[in-house]
Design a protein around this motif. Structure first.
Motif, mmCIF file in Angstrom:
data_model
loop_
_atom_site.group_PDB
_atom_site.id
_atom_site.type_symbol
_atom_site.label_atom_id
_atom_site.label_comp_id
_atom_site.label_asym_id
_atom_site.label_seq_id
_atom_site.Cartn_x
_atom_site.Cartn_y
_atom_site.Cartn_z
ATOM 1 N N LYS A 244 0.828 -1.211 0.000
ATOM 2 C CA LYS A 244 0.000 0.000 0.000
ATOM 3 C C LYS A 244 0.858 1.255 0.000
ATOM 4 O O LYS A 244 0.512 2.249 -0.655
ATOM 5 C CB LYS A 244 -0.937 -0.008 1.208
ATOM 6 C CG LYS A 244 -2.056 -1.020 1.118
ATOM 7 C CD LYS A 244 -3.049 -0.870 2.256
ATOM 8 C CE LYS A 244 -4.210 -1.843 2.100
ATOM 9 N NZ LYS A 244 -5.218 -1.704 3.179
ATOM 10 N N TYR A 407 -6.723 -3.931 -3.606
ATOM 11 C CA TYR A 407 -6.972 -3.059 -2.458
ATOM 12 C C TYR A 407 -8.192 -2.160 -2.618
ATOM 13 O O TYR A 407 -8.797 -1.767 -1.620
ATOM 14 C CB TYR A 407 -5.729 -2.212 -2.179
ATOM 15 C CG TYR A 407 -4.502 -3.048 -1.929
ATOM 16 C CD1 TYR A 407 -4.329 -3.704 -0.717
ATOM 17 C CD2 TYR A 407 -3.536 -3.214 -2.907
ATOM 18 C CE1 TYR A 407 -3.213 -4.494 -0.477
ATOM 19 C CE2 TYR A 407 -2.417 -4.003 -2.682
ATOM 20 C CZ TYR A 407 -2.260 -4.642 -1.465
ATOM 21 O OH TYR A 407 -1.173 -5.433 -1.244
ATOM 22 N N ASP A 410 -11.334 -3.312 -0.864
ATOM 23 C CA ASP A 410 -11.397 -3.379 0.596
ATOM 24 C C ASP A 410 -12.385 -2.354 1.131
ATOM 25 O O ASP A 410 -12.451 -1.216 0.647
ATOM 26 C CB ASP A 410 -10.015 -3.118 1.210
ATOM 27 C CG ASP A 410 -9.018 -4.203 0.841
ATOM 28 O OD1 ASP A 410 -9.462 -5.266 0.348
ATOM 29 O OD2 ASP A 410 -7.810 -3.989 1.039
ATOM 30 N N CYS A 413 -10.820 0.865 2.481
ATOM 31 C CA CYS A 413 -9.981 1.621 1.553
ATOM 32 C C CYS A 413 -10.685 2.926 1.181
ATOM 33 O O CYS A 413 -11.726 2.924 0.519
ATOM 34 C CB CYS A 413 -9.693 0.804 0.291
ATOM 35 S SG CYS A 413 -8.566 1.626 -0.855
#
Length: 779
Positions: A244, A407, A410, A413
């Motif tokens: 990330k 990601y 998510d 996120c």
């Protein structure tokens, strides 16, 4: 216990690895553990270890200075590590001495004379010495404002996470490999001398590179160096653990590369400024409703019925996504509109740049730009190849280094998608019949992807920022928009700030501010940042090259001519894909401007500033081309019946286009469209007029016969266009260069002088301005 001489050797690799596994203390300022005292070893093993270490030392000989041998009196006590630059986390992590623990500090004076080694005392030190504390994530002490700015980074993107993972990756390699790592790191990233690279232990090294290069650069260079020395396992683990942070770093680098500098006006190689040096944040007004806003920012006629917005509706750029819906939840889809030249694209760049530099909105994990101009190109390419794409494919197409598929799905996120220049997507979207897409990885047509992204069925966790000109974004249904904002441009204080900060000389900036304020029309127009830039460019050039510049007020006509030229060239570039080298105006472009001027003149006759689609069609004008692409018109709030309404971006633009139409017919076709008893749609096409004074006299008569004064600016612009200087600006664009030079300038001047002596008193000031537009040469 064996003699103290056995403790003079270096730590073996296993002990060195244990030492490096300590948690980061003060990132280079915590005292070393007294538990690092060496174990007893047989003399023969010590000799073998010394021989191996001598061979290792030869490999790095000349690269760094080996540590000085330990004196006999030092047995059982390890020196403090070298002082290194401390980070903002030092105070939080400096927890090295629990109550009752004994920590021995040694200085140079302490080791001048050897002392007798006491084994029992040493064992006491070992028992009572504290264990290194677990790393405590520091509390972010940076103060937050009322809107929660600048926000806090996601834990997996913050410095402690990066530090711990770099430390762990380097702990897993041997001592020899660590030497090689430092050598290769030095070659990859300059900034330290060789000696500095080898000072201190592992924690000092990690602390130093993060302090010097920042977490992002330190992380990427650590991974690259591990790959170089063939430690691929450690490099891949570091990539996975800090994925990330790496994605954010990649987006930041892309944004900084794209927005750190700004091209103003027509982009030219080498002529650019730092965004921070010239940017002034414009006024942004927030409306509670979605869809079309209830007012328009540059509509300032004398008899305007549109009221100015209250100051409590203003919102700052970086707080746009701090706006909340009526239920208290943050907005998902935000729509921002404005006219051409008001600063929408520049504001997008500033928002992204502040995020990349950690100045604001740090809680946004990712900021992803998907401009509609690029989506339009991608749409047309896929139509020819019949290759559908998913929304994830589109994101990775625009940001190839950012593999975000894993990601963005998510729930925790938080990310922003910015879609600028909605007007560049030159087709109508089917908001009712587009298929519903709920899976982010489903391939579909570009039109359907955009509709579902704005609906919220695709990437429902994303926040979406849409920007575009009013007439374009008005097609988006209000139910898909959580909040509407409109960029109103500069107020008076912002104009002055923008004009003064561009010049190193405060005196020059002050002169420019005083000069532009001498004309009310120019004070209104400089609400547009684009016009402010033009004022700074023109006035600054003349002040540098003419000692007597500024004696008279500036002329208006050159500003409007240059505005027309730049907006028309931008229309050809952005909407018709013309290159900078092929910006020649076609006959269709010229005819479009003539027809627009013809409609403007007819509206002056009707004393009207608002027009509808039907009026444009009557003058053979394309609605989208005029209200979106031209940059000269915009859309107003529709009527209660839903009928669309449009206007010119400023009343003076209407007067200028009307005067340009009259002038062009006279100069190119020798026609006087203003002749007595001849309206816009009348007049003999074969009747020639060769006298500029005749055309001007007809304009004067119309001006004096209109008590409301709607022709005052029209007359001023017509006089300015009859000036030879402004005539040259349009040569080769609105008409061919081989047109004969206009004659009769002296007669026009004499006519204005006579009129000024005989006209009503309330008209004298305007005639004086007309004479100045005709004769003043300083612009």
């Amino acid at each position: 216990m064996e003699p103290n001489a056995e403790m003079y050797g270096y730590l073996d690799e296993e002990e060195e690895r244990k030492k490096r596994q300590r948690p980061p203390s003060s990132y280079g300022s915590m005292k070393s553990d007294s538990s690092d005292i060496m174990e007893d070893t047989p003399a023969s093993e010590t000799n073998e270890d010394d021989q191996e270490e001598d061979e290792c030392d030869q490999e790095v000989s000349g690269v760094f200075n080996l540590p000085a041998p330990v004196l006999p009196g030092e047995a059982g006590v390890q020196m403090n590590r070298p002082i290194s630059p401390e980070t903002e986390y030092t105070m939080t992590t400096m927890q090295t001495k629990p109550p009752g623990a004994l920590v021995i500090e040694a200085s140079e004076s302490d080791i001048e004379e050897p002392f007798d080694y006491d084994e029992e005392a040493d064992e006491g030190y070992l028992i009572n010495s504290p264990e290194p504390p677990e790393l405590i994530d520091p509390v972010d002490e940076q103060p937050m404002d009322l809107h929660g700015q600048p926000g806090r980074l996601h834990p997996e993107q913050d410095l402690p996470h990066v530090f711990k993972n770099i430390q762990q990756a380097l702990t897993d390699i041997s001592k020899d490999e660590f030497y090689k790592f430092k050598l290769n790191f030095h070659q990859r990233q300059s900034g330290f001398t060789i000696q500095e690279m080898f000072e201190g232990d592992l924690l000092d090294f990690v602390d130093r590179i993060i302090e010097k290069f920042g977490p992002d650069c330190a992380l990427s260079n650590t991974i690259g160096t591990l790959d170089t020395i063939s430690k691929n396992k450690e490099a891949n683990e570091l990539r996975v653990n800090c994925k990330k942070a790496l994605i954010r770093s990649s987006l930041k680098q892309d944004i900084i590369r794209k927005y750190e500098y700004i091209f103003e006006g027509i982009p030219q190689p080498g002529k650019r400024n730092l965004l921070d040096d010239v940017y002034v944040e414009p006024e942004i007004v927030h409306y509670a409703c979605g869809g079309v806003g209830p007012s328009h920012e540059l509509r300032f006629p004398l008899q305007s019925q549109i009221q100015t917005q209250n100051t409590d509706t203003l919102v700052s750029l970086n707080n746009l996504f701090r706006i909340q819906k009526p239920d208290g939840k943050p907005v998902r889809t935000l729509l921002t509109s404005g006219i051409a030249g008001i600063g929408m694209t520049v504001s997008v760049g500033k928002y992204c740049y502040d995020w990349a530099e950690h100045r604001a909105n740090k809680d946004m994990q990712y900021v992803i730009t998907l401009p509609f101009s690029s989506l339009w190109i991608l749409r047309n390419r896929n139509l020819s190849g019949s290759n559908d794409m998913s929304i994830m494919d589109v994101i990775e197409y625009h940001h190839s280094l950012c593999k975000t598929k894993k990601y963005l799905d998510d729930e925790d996120c938080k990310f922003l998608i910015i879609m600028d220049s909605f007007d560049c997507y030159k087709t109508a979207l089917d908001w009712k019949n587009s298929p519903i897409i709920k899976v982010n990885h489903t391939p579909a047509k570009m039109d359907d992807l955009i509709v579902n992204l704005i609906r919220g069925t695709l990437l429902p966790n994303a926040q979406v920022w849409i920007l575009g000109r009013q007439a374009a974004v008005s097609q988006i249904p209000s139910e898909f928009i959580d909040a509407f904002t409109e960029i109103h441009g500069f107020n008076d204080e912002m104009k002055d700030n923008y004009l003064t900060k561009r010049f190193r000389s405060a005196e020059t900036g002050a002169k420019i501010v005083d000069h532009y304020k001498r004309l009310q029309a120019l004070r209104d127009l400089t609400r547009q940042p684009f016009i402010c830039w033009m004022v700074a460019k023109i006035f600054g050039h003349h002040l540098e090259n003419k000692d007597d510049y500024g004696k008279y007020p500036p002329k208006l006509t050159p500003f409007y001519v240059n505005t027309l030229v730049i907006q028309t060239n931008r229309r050809l570039q952005f909407y018709y894909d013309k290159s900078e080298m092929s910006l020649k105006w076609s006959n269709e472009d010229r005819q479009m401007l003539r027809d627009l001027g013809k409609m403007a003149l007819k509206m002056l006759e009707q004393n009207s500033g608002v027009f509808a689609e039907q009026q444009m069609k009557e003058h053979s004008l394309d609605v989208t081309d005029i209200t979106v692409f031209s940059g000269l018109c915009t859309e107003l709030q529709p009527t209660s019946s839903g009928k669309r309404r449009f206007c010119f971006i400023h009343p003076t633009v209407q007067g200028f286009l009307a005067a340009l139409y009259v002038f062009t017919l006279f100069f190119v076709e020798s026609k006087n469209i203003l002749q007595h008893n001849q309206g816009v749609h009348q007049g003999s096409p074969n009747q020639r007029c060769t006298s500029a004074a005749d055309v001007l006299w007809c304009a004067i008569e119309r001006t004096f016969s209109s008590p409301l004064g709607q022709y005052d600016m029209f007359l001023r612009f017509l006089c300015g266009l009859l000036s030879p200087d402004n005539n040259k600006l349009l040569s080769g664009k609105l008409y061919n260069r081989n047109n004969d030079t206009m004659n009769g300038h002296d007669q026009v001047r004499a006519l204005l002088e006579r009129t000024m002596q005989t006209c009503p008193q309330d008209r004298v000031e305007n005639i004086k301005e007309c004479l100045r537009e005709l004769t003043q040469l300083d612009d």
